[in-house]
Every structure is written in C-alpha cells, then in structure tokens.
Design a protein around this motif. Structure first.
Motif, PDB file in Angstrom:
ATOM      1  N   GLU A 451       0.819  -1.205   0.000  1.00 32.36           N
ATOM      2  CA  GLU A 451       0.000   0.000   0.000  1.00 32.36           C
ATOM      3  C   GLU A 451       0.858   1.262   0.000  1.00 32.36           C
ATOM      4  O   GLU A 451       0.538   2.268  -0.654  1.00 32.36           O
ATOM      5  N   THR A 498      -9.095  -0.942  -5.744  1.00 33.12           N
ATOM      6  CA  THR A 498     -10.198  -1.769  -5.258  1.00 33.12           C
ATOM      7  C   THR A 498      -9.690  -3.088  -4.709  1.00 33.12           C
ATOM      8  O   THR A 498     -10.095  -3.540  -3.621  1.00 33.12           O
ATOM      9  N   GLN A 501      -7.819  -2.642  -1.378  1.00 33.34           N
ATOM     10  CA  GLN A 501      -8.741  -2.465  -0.234  1.00 33.34           C
ATOM     11  C   GLN A 501      -9.407  -3.781   0.140  1.00 33.34           C
ATOM     12  O   GLN A 501      -9.554  -4.113   1.342  1.00 33.34           O
ATOM     13  N   LYS A 502      -9.758  -4.583  -0.834  1.00 34.20           N
ATOM     14  CA  LYS A 502     -10.376  -5.880  -0.549  1.00 34.20           C
ATOM     15  C   LYS A 502      -9.405  -6.804   0.187  1.00 34.20           C
ATOM     16  O   LYS A 502      -9.779  -7.495   1.163  1.00 34.20           O
ATOM     17  N   ARG A 503      -8.134  -6.830  -0.246  1.00 38.24           N
ATOM     18  CA  ARG A 503      -7.148  -7.705   0.396  1.00 38.24           C
ATOM     19  C   ARG A 503      -6.873  -7.242   1.818  1.00 38.24           C
ATOM     20  O   ARG A 503      -6.745  -8.066   2.754  1.00 38.24           O
ATOM     21  N   ARG A 504      -6.805  -5.901   2.020  1.00 34.37           N
ATOM     22  CA  ARG A 504      -6.596  -5.383   3.371  1.00 34.37           C
ATOM     23  C   ARG A 504      -7.755  -5.811   4.292  1.00 34.37           C
ATOM     24  O   ARG A 504      -7.534  -6.234   5.446  1.00 34.37           O
ATOM     25  N   ASP A 505      -8.925  -5.659   3.786  1.00 33.63           N
ATOM     26  CA  ASP A 505     -10.083  -6.046   4.599  1.00 33.63           C
ATOM     27  C   ASP A 505      -9.999  -7.526   5.009  1.00 33.63           C
ATOM     28  O   ASP A 505     -10.302  -7.899   6.169  1.00 33.63           O
ATOM     29  N   ALA A 506      -9.564  -8.359   4.064  1.00 35.07           N
ATOM     30  CA  ALA A 506      -9.460  -9.796   4.362  1.00 35.07           C
ATOM     31  C   ALA A 506      -8.361 -10.071   5.384  1.00 35.07           C
ATOM     32  O   ALA A 506      -8.551 -10.868   6.337  1.00 35.07           O
ATOM     33  N   GLU A 508      -7.186  -7.968   7.619  1.00 33.86           N
ATOM     34  CA  GLU A 508      -7.556  -7.412   8.921  1.00 33.86           C
ATOM     35  C   GLU A 508      -8.543  -8.336   9.652  1.00 33.86           C
ATOM     36  O   GLU A 508      -8.549  -8.412  10.895  1.00 33.86           O
ATOM     37  N   ARG A 509      -9.339  -9.027   8.841  1.00 31.99           N
ATOM     38  CA  ARG A 509     -10.277  -9.943   9.495  1.00 31.99           C
ATOM     39  C   ARG A 509      -9.575 -11.109  10.210  1.00 31.99           C
ATOM     40  O   ARG A 509     -10.041 -11.611  11.223  1.00 31.99           O
ATOM     41  N   GLU A 511      -6.270 -10.876  11.131  1.00 29.92           N
ATOM     42  CA  GLU A 511      -5.055 -10.374  11.787  1.00 29.92           C
ATOM     43  C   GLU A 511      -5.043 -10.755  13.280  1.00 29.92           C
ATOM     44  O   GLU A 511      -3.985 -11.041  13.865  1.00 29.92           O
TER      45      GLU A 511
END
Length: 877
Positions: A451, A498, A501-506, A508-509, A511
């Motif tokens: 990022e 896009t 952001q999708k990979r970060r969200d995954a 973080e879930r 983490e």
C-alpha cells in the motif's frame, strides 16, 4: 502677312537686288564674250534644250533659238508654262508690228516679275539678234530657274554654288569653286547624281583622266533617269579653256530642282517614320508592361493560396520540409519577382515620360493592372507571407513539444506498466486462507508495504494523465492511442485500488488470529520500500528527458541536479540504516540459533536489491552530469549564434536605414550634370549591391539559428524579416532614384534645354525645397515661380497647379517642376507638322494611297502606318 510670307518676300527682294548687280557687272563682259564662238555654241545648245524641256509640256519645241522666238508666240507660251500664269492674248497677224507686239507682251511680263531688262528690246528679238535673244533667255532662266535657290541666306548663283559644294564635299577629286572650270572633268556632275541616286552611277569606277566619258555618263544618266535633257556637249566643255558659266549654271540648276523635291519628300518621310517609330516603341512598351504585370499578378495569385494553407503536418520532419520550402521561396523564387516589380514601376514611369514628351496621352493599363493594383497585391502577399512564417515556427515549436511529451509519456507508461505487471493477480490471491500465523502476519505487513508503494506510485499515474491531457490540448496526431493507453492505466489503477482495499479487509479480518511477527523484518520492509521507491524516483529523474532553449533554463536543471546530489549522503545513511536492520536480523538469528529461510516474509526486496539499485543510482549521477554539460555546451553555442547574428544585424539594420535616408536626399544634394549625377547614383547603387554579401552572410547565420531551433534573440531588435524588407526597399528606392534622373535626361534632351538651364532649375527647386525631401509645398512653389519672374494671380496659379499636380497630392515634384518650366520650348513633332508631311508625300492631295506609303516609307513603318489607318477607318465605319 504671316511670318512665313514675310520671309519669302524678303528673300525674293534680296534675290532680285542681287541678280541686278550680277547682270550689271556682266553687261560689258557679255558684250564681248558672247561673241566667242565656243560660248555662243554652248549657250545655244543649253538654252535651246532648257526651253524645250518646258515647251514639250505644251506639245511643241524650237529648233533655232533666234528664229523660233521672233514672232513672240512660242516665247509667250514658254513664259506661261514656266510661270503657271496666263499672258495677254497674242496678236495673230504675221506683220512685223504684230511680232513686235507679241514680243513686248512677253518682255512686259518678265519686267512685271521684278526683272530689269538691260539693252534688250523687242525689235532685236524680232530681227533675230542672237546676242539679245540669248541674253533674254538667260534673264528668264535666272528669274524662273535660279532666283529662288537659297542656301543659308544666300541666293541665286551663290546659293546654287553652295548647294553644289555641300553635296559634292565628300567625293574625291571634286572641288567645286565656280561654274566653269570646276565642271570640266565631269566628276562634279557624277558626284551630284551619286549623292542623291547612288544606284545610277558607280562613282568608284570613274577616272579623273576620262573627262569626256565622265560627262557623257552624267548626261546620259540624267536624261534617262532624271528627265533632265542633254544641254551640253562633252567635247565642247573639255576643249574650251573656260566653259560658258551661264550654260553650266542652267544645266546644274536642273539637278537642283530635280533633287530638291526628292529631298523634301525624304524629309517628310523621315518625319513620318520618326512619329511611327515613336508610336511603335511606345506600343511595344505598353505590351511589355501588360505582359509583365499579368505575369507578376498571376504569380502573386498562385503564391498567396500556398502561403494561406495552414494545414499542419503531423511530423517534425514534414514541418521542417515546409520551412525549407519557405526558405527556398524567400531565397530563390521571390527575389526575381521583387526585381520584376521594381522594373515594372521603372518601365511605367519611363513610358509615361516618353508619352508626355511626344505629346501623347498618358498610358492607362488594363483594369486591375495599375501600378497601385500591383502594389496592393504585393502588400497582401507580404502580409500573408509574414503570417505563414510565424505559423510555421509556432507549429515546429508545438511538434517539438509534442515529440518530447510523447516520448516522456511512453517512458513513464512503460515504467508504470512494468511495476503493475502481476500486481492484480497478486492482490487477487487467497494465500492467507492456508497460511500460518507467522505467514499471515507476514502477508499483512507485506500488504502494508504494498500500500505504501502503491501510494508512492500515485504521483506517476497523475503525471501520465497530465501528459496525456497536454498532448490532447496540443493536438497530437496519435492522441487516440495515447488516450487509450492512459485510460487503460487509469482503469488498471482504479482496479488496483479496489483489489488492495479488498485484500486489506481480508487480512484485517484474520489479523487478530495471528501473533505479532518479527518486528525487525517488518521494520526492514517498511524502510526498504520507501527507500526503494525513492531510488526508483531518483533513477527516473536521472533518466528524465529535458528540452531547454536558454542558458538560464539549463542552469536551473543543473542547480536542481546539484541539490539532488546534496541529498545523496543522507540517502546513503538511510541505506546503511536499512542494511543495519538486516544485519541485526542475521545477528539475532545467529545468536539464538534461528534458522532463517533467507526470505523476508514482509517484502520482496532483498538487501541485494537495495545495494544493486543504489549502485545503479550512483552510476546514473555522472551520466546525468555529462548530459547536462553537453546541453550547456549546446546552449552556449546557441548563445554564440544569437550574439553573432545580433552583432551583424545591429550593424546592417542601421546601415540600411542610413542609406534610405541618404537616398531620400541624394537627388537634391548631388551637383553637376545629369550624366554626372547618373554616374554618382550608379556608383552609389554599386556600393549598395556590393554590400549584398553582408546580407547573405546574415542569411546564413539566420539559417544556422533556425536549424538549431533558436527562435528568439534578446541581443537585437532586428529580425531577419526586418533586414529583408529593408534591403528590398533600399534596392527599390535607389532604382527609382536612378530612373528619375534618367527621365530628367529624357526630358532635357527632348525639350532641348541645356545643362546650365537644368542646373538653374535645380538650384531654384533646391532653394525652395525647405524640407529637403525632393518636393515643394504649393506656397514654396509659388515663391519659387515669383523668384523666377512670374507675375502670378490666383487664377493663373490655380491653372499652373493643375498642370504640375494633376492628382491634387499637395506637393510639386522636381520632375513636374521641370516639365512645367520646359513646356513651351518642347521640340516635338506637332500634329500639324505630321499632317503637313503626309500632304507632301501625297503631292498635295487630300489623301494618300497605300502604294505611295510603301514607296516613300521603309517597309516596317509603311506596313505599320497602313495597318493603323485601316483599323481607324474600320472603327469609324
């Protein structure tokens, strides 16, 4: 009584008075010498032939001069024929008193013509007195054949003698001093014939030692071709010590009358030829003007659309070819047309001067071909030409900028596409689903590093979009492919955002499910990524293309590069710190016996990558130095070209301006004759032409500047266009000034004025030309005329101003002043003189035939005159 009639009366009076003295002086001489048998024989033959040459017009002749005139009838007839007048009706009786009455009528007629008959009475003639009869005939010959001969205010015997002397002067072995011995060898008679009719006698074959042959040749030719009867015998003239003067004069006078008419006709023909030649020359000049004007206007008409065509080419090479074509037009195609335009104006002025000097109407060119029309067309051409050159240079700058931007766009796109390659696939992986705790945390940190890298590349995407927008604004020919590539990069960038952001969200879930991973790996990855990005940016900047046009611009780039080099020590510290983290990891692993896989789980960057890229950055720094120094050298060379051009332009520009000012005063300030003025102006013109090499050198420097893409020069206010226009105006002005002096010479010669008069006119004009610009205001012109003795009222001065300023310009030029001062003394052929000449050729008829024109005029002038007369007749019909 007119002046001409007065002159004739005066001449006749002088002749009569002179002949009375001549006859009085010879009275005693005749009393003795007429008895000389040789002289009496010569007079008998000569006078008889002379009388018969006139009597045959009345259908008669005499055989014996003292017998055939005794009754007075043929004597009266002779006088009627030679005088063209009617005598009183003769007495028809045959008695002596009838004969005396007739003879007295004849003698009275002779006396009425102003001739005094000394010792000659009617009885002696009736009685057949040879001496008296011959004396009477001689008196008639004197009065009707010799008296009217006048050459340079001489008359009779002296006039005839002077005429003979002038006509025979060029001939060898001829020296006419009298009317007796000078004619014995026959060469004088042959010379008279050859002078007027060289086709009748070959004078070069005559011999002085063959007088009889020469005399007989003259007698025979005169009788056969000139209608002069044989009045003498060659043997009598040769064998007489002193031939009879009266017989010789009588015979020679026939030649005078035979040739005088021919000379008069020749004079008339020459006058007509002169007028026709002037008309032919003027018409030829008019045709040449029309042809040259048409060609010049047609060239301008064809050239303007070419210069108005502003369709830009898509490539720099094509536009540079347009610029080269324009240079060829300025160097090769236009200069001859400039000369044609100048020559056209000169020809027009010369033609108008010739027409004015020959009293012909001014020349009016065809519609649209006036000098002003050509000047307006030329002005329009130069306006379009200037706009075309400015457009060319603007387009070349635009294409240069476009090529630079297009190359920069390709470079940045290539670097960005190389960086984004595979990134979408990487972000789309679901490797975290089967990763260990350590691996998950590593993936999270790796994603954070990505990022950070992604944010660092945002600037490049914006630069790519900005370059694409500028290419569109500058109308780049391949804008479609640029837009397509830019759109693809932007779409890909949006997709990367896009996916990121999708990979970060995954991550973080999941983490919270993983332990914190080794801080040192993470710190290395975080520090290595921006440092790597900094190195990428540094390499990009070090390889960045640039375009500058001045020393200041390249100096600005050098300053920026120096500032970049000043940051290298700090960057090296960052590199060492980053590498220290990696060393610390190795040390910990070695200390605690940790087995490392050799791969940082948080980044793809290895210490080797950092070292290699750092070496690359250091390698590009001196290369960038070299590129900048090469550009410095190029800009210094351009600056030298600017200064070299400016140094010459700052000399040539004022020189042209000075010469223009000098030329405006040169026609006023030059002293001496017109020929001297012409020589001075020609030398002045040659000096200007010799200066052309400086213009050519400046053209060469200008071309070098344009080839080096130098389009501005702060060292001079003169552009090449200024110099070109000034030079063309200078050449045109000196040519017009020379033409004005040529026209003054034409005026002087045609008007018959002397150089002293012309100098006086020039001095008066210069005195009142207060502005020293070759023109006088009306008030100054009035003062000038008053100083020269003119008594001017308002009406008279207004009339004069219409002559010298017909176009109401408010000024009087020197040419107009000269035309006015010499108007009354013009030695031109008037219409009355030309009509009189035609009347002479037509033998006083009211018309002249085609055959007469072809006989009297040279072939070319005759056919020209016939064609003009035929055309005029058809138009009247």
């Amino acid at each position: 009584m007119t002046a001409v009639e007065t002159q004739i009366t005066y001449s006749n009076s002088y002749t009569i008075h002179h002949e009375e003295a001549y006859m009085t002086q010879e009275e005693d001489w005749d009393r003795d010498l007429l008895l000389d048998p040789a002289w009496e024989k010569q007079q008998r033959k000569t006078f008889t032939a002379w009388c018969n040459s006139h009597l045959r017009k009345a259908g008669t002749q005499i055989e014996n001069i003292e017998e055939d005139f005794r009754n007075g009838l043929k004597l009266m007839l002779l006088l009627e024929v030679i005088s063209g007048e009617r005598l009183p009706k003769p007495d028809k009786g045959k008695m002596r008193f009838h004969k005396i009455a007739n003879v007295n009528k004849a003698l009275d007629f002779i006396c009425s013509k102003g001739v005094k008959l000394v010792s000659i009475g009617a009885e002696e003639i009736v009685d057949g007195n040879v001496k008296m009869t011959l004396g009477m005939i001689w008196t008639i010959i004197l009065r009707f054949a010799i008296q009217d001969i006048s050459v340079e205010e001489t008359s009779a015997k002296e006039g005839l003698l002077l005429w003979c002397q002038r006509k025979t002067a060029p001939y060898r072995n001829v020296n006419v001093q009298n009317f007796h011995i000078s004619w014995k060898d026959g060469l004088a008679l042959c010379a008279l014939i050859h002078r007027h009719r060289p086709d009748l006698i070959d004078y070069s074959k005559l011999r002085k030692d063959d007088p009889i042959g020469n005399l007989n040749t003259a007698f025979e030719v005169a009788e056969k071709f000139l209608d002069i009867p044989k009045m003498l015998d060659a043997e009598d003239i040769v064998n007489t010590p002193k031939p009879d003067e009266k017989a010789i004069m009588t015979y020679v006078s026939c030649f005078y009358h035979a040739f005088a008419g021919a000379e008069q006709a020749e004079t008339a023909a020459n006058r007509i030829c002169k007028v026709l030649a002037v008309n032919q020359e003027n018409e030829k000049l008019m045709e040449e003007y029309e042809k040259l004007a048409s060609e010049l206007l047609e060239w301008i008409r064809r050239t303007i659309p070419w210069l108005e065509n502003r369709v830009a080419e898509q490539t720099m090479r094509a536009m540079q070819q347009k610029l080269e074509d324009f240079r060829d037009y300025r160097r090769i195609h236009k200069p001859p047309r400039v000369q044609e335009k100048c020559q056209l104006e000169i020809n027009f002025n010369t033609l108008q001067t010739k027409l004015r000097l020959s009293n012909r109407p001014a020349f009016m060119p065809s519609e649209g071909k006036m000098v002003s029309d050509i000047a307006n067309a030329w002005k329009g051409l130069e306006q379009v030409e200037k706009g075309y050159e400015e457009w060319l240079l603007t387009e070349i700058r635009r294409l240069e900028r476009l090529d630079h931007l297009a190359e920069k766009f390709k470079q940045k796109c290539g670097m960005h596409e190389a960086w984004t390659g595979g990134k979408e696939d990487l972000l789309s992986q679901k490797d975290y689903e089967s990763a260990s705790l350590m691996e998950i945390r590593a993936l999270m940190r790796k994603h954070e590093a990505f990022e950070s890298d992604l944010a660092a590349h945002q600037d490049r995407v914006e630069q790519i979009a900005a370059i694409a927008q500028e290419l569109n604004e500058l109308d780049y020919h391949d804008a479609a492919s640029v837009n397509a590539r830019c759109q693809g990069i932007c779409d890909q960038w949006d997709n990367l955002g896009t996916l990121t952001q999708k990979r970060r969200d995954a991550l973080e879930r999941v983490e919270k499910l993983w332990e914190t991973i080794d801080q040192l790996y993470l710190e290395f990855a975080k520090r290595a990524a921006p440092f790597n990005n900094w190195m990428d940016g540094a390499m990009e900047d070090l390889q960045d293309m640039f375009i500058v046009h001045s020393i200041e611009e390249i100096q600005s780039l050098i300053t920026a590069h120096d500032q970049f080099k000043a940051t290298l020590p700090e960057a090296d510290k960052e590199r060492m710190a980053t590498m220290g983290i990696h060393n610390e990891i190795l040390k910990i692993a070695q200390t605690y016996g940790i087995k490392l896989s050799g791969i940082n789980p948080y980044t793809n960057l290895s210490p080797q990558d950092i070292s290699t890229k750092w070496d690359t950055v250091k390698h590009f720094v001196p290369l960038r130095d070299q590129m900048l120094q090469e550009e410095v050298a190029r800009q210094q060379a351009n600056e030298r070209l600017r200064r070299q051009f400016a140094a010459q332009a700052n000399i040539i520009g004022p020189w042209i301006q000075t010469k223009m000012e000098e030329i405006s005063h040169v026609s006023v300030d030059i002293a001496g004759s017109l020929e001297e003025q012409m020589n001075s102006l020609k030398q002045y013109e040659q000096n200007i032409i010799n200066y052309k090499s400086n213009i050519d050198k400046l053209e060469g420097d200008h071309q070098l500047s344009q080839e080096s893409l130098i389009f501005d020069n702060k060292h001079t206010n003169y552009t090449m266009e200024h110099i070109r226009v000034g030079w063309e105006q200078l050449l045109t002005t000196i040519a017009r000034t020379i033409n004005e002096v040529e026209n003054q010479i034409l005026t002087r010669d045609a008007k018959g004025i002397s150089q002293e008069q012309l100098n006086e006119f020039r001095a008066s004009f210069n005195h009142f030309d207060r502005k020293r610009n070759g023109m006088m205001d009306p008030d100054d012109f009035r003062a000038c005329l008053i100083s020269m003795g003119y008594d001017l009222g308002e009406v008279e001065f207004a009339r004069i101003m219409t002559l010298v300023d017909p176009n109401n310009t408010g000024v009087v030029t020197f040419q107009a002043f000269i035309d006015f001062m010499t108007r009354e003394t013009a030695e031109t052929d008037t219409a009355e003189q030309v009509m009189a000449s035609f009347k002479i050729l037509a033998s006083d008829k009211m018309y002249i035939t085609v055959d007469e024109l072809r006989r009297e005029l040279p072939p070319e002038q005759a056919e020209y005159c016939i064609s003009r007369m035929t055309r005029n007749t058809a138009q009247r019909g």
